[in-house]
Design an enzyme around this catalytic site. Structure first.
Site, short mmCIF file in Angstrom:
data_model
loop_
_atom_site.label_atom_id
_atom_site.label_comp_id
_atom_site.label_asym_id
_atom_site.label_seq_id
_atom_site.Cartn_x
_atom_site.Cartn_y
_atom_site.Cartn_z
N THR A 37 -3.67 -1.86 0.76
CA THR A 37 -3.08 -0.88 -0.48
C THR A 37 -1.85 -0.31 -0.04
OG1 THR A 37 -3.60 1.31 0.58
CG2 THR A 37 -5.06 -0.06 -1.10
N ILE A 85 -6.30 0.79 -5.05
CA ILE A 85 -7.66 1.11 -5.74
C ILE A 85 -8.60 1.48 -6.74
CG2 ILE A 85 -9.99 2.12 -4.38
CD1 ILE A 85 -8.73 2.24 -1.44
N TYR A 119 -5.16 15.82 7.63
CA TYR A 119 -5.61 14.95 6.53
C TYR A 119 -7.31 14.70 6.95
CZ TYR A 119 -7.41 9.99 4.70
OH TYR A 119 -7.96 8.90 3.98
N VAL A 172 -7.69 0.00 3.98
CA VAL A 172 -7.87 -1.36 2.86
C VAL A 172 -6.05 -1.56 2.74
CG1 VAL A 172 -8.54 -0.81 0.45
CG2 VAL A 172 -9.16 0.36 2.02
N ASP A 189 -3.02 20.64 -9.63
CA ASP A 189 -1.80 21.16 -10.61
C ASP A 189 -3.47 22.12 -11.40
OD1 ASP A 189 -1.29 23.06 -12.95
OD2 ASP A 189 -0.08 21.50 -14.20
#
Length: 251
Positions: A184, A15, A149, A182, A60
């Site tokens: 992907t 994406i 998630y 999607v 980070d």
């Protein structure tokens, strides 16, 4: 449109790479961020306009200033920020580890917060800015085996809505795109995981995901980029979680 300076995270493939290509085709300068330089440079090499590869791990804390600093030295302040970096884990609630939980929060919620916080002062000073977070339909509803998630994605949608309310009237908009499954590599990984855990073939696992979307197919990366393009172009769309899921969640 006026040429703008854009930063896309998670831009090394999937994406993010397609969003970067769309922004570049629209005439914008596009900085690409992901952990690996090789993937970024491969995507950058396909863009029609000016591009900049800026590797860095978005989880980070030090990377935020490093990434923005690199863009600012080259082109000036970031005007369009697309927060696409993210991933998911799948496990029953009782087997979701502290490490899984923290990783989902770090990548899908805390990193977008830090990048948004860093971008806002320059955007408000200039009176123009666009922030688009690639969230998920999991920001709108829960589902089995994705508690960490879904919690992170629900959180990032709350961040988007609050930031948009705070920044309304400044010329800065903040929106989320909430895709379904999607087509992907990330979905390919999900398919492989389902097949491994259930004994189904990958074709059967993929078909199960397709059935969750009323249009009967996976979403394309270009369709997600269409929604991002709309958010970049419009000054009237802000505080929204725009579903790109084939009609699975109607809101």
């Amino acid at each position: 449109m006026t040429a703008r300076t854009c930063l896309v995270t998670g831009a090394g493939r999937g994406i993010g790479g397609v969003i970067a290509a769309r922004l570049s085709a629209d005439g914008h300068r596009v900085a690409l961020n992901a952990r690996g330089r090789e993937g970024l440079e491969a995507v950058a090499g396909t863009l029609p306009g000016p591009s900049l590869a800026v590797p860095g791990d978005v989880t980070d804390p030090a990377a935020v200033d490093e990434v923005f600093g690199a863009v600012e030295r080259e082109w000036g302040p970031v005007e369009v920020l697309v927060l696409n970096a993210g991933t998911g884990v799948s496990a029953p609630l009782a087997r979701t580890t502290d490490e899984d939980w923290q990783h989902m929060l770090d990548l899908n919620l805390t990193a977008p917060f830090r990048f948004l916080r860093r971008a806002v002062p320059a955007m408000t000073e200039r009176g123009w800015g666009r922030v688009v977070v690639i969230a998920s339909v999991a920001a709108k509803r829960g589902a089995p085996y994705i508690s960490a998630y879904a919690a992170a994605k629900h959180g990032v949608l709350g961040l988007v809505r609050s930031a948009a309310a705070e920044l309304a009237g400044t010329g800065v908009t903040v929106n989320a795109i909430c895709p379904g499954y999607v087509d992907t590599p990330m979905t390919g990984h999900t398919v492989a995981g389902i097949a491994a855990k259930t004994g189904r073939t990958e074709e059967q696992a993929r078909a199960a995901l397709v059935r969750q979307q009323p249009i009967g197919r996976l979403i394309t990366t270009g369709e997600v980029a269409d929604a991002v393009d709309l958010c970049v172009r419009s000054a009237a769309i802000t505080g929204q979680g725009i579903n790109v899921d084939g009609g699975a969640v109607q809101s």
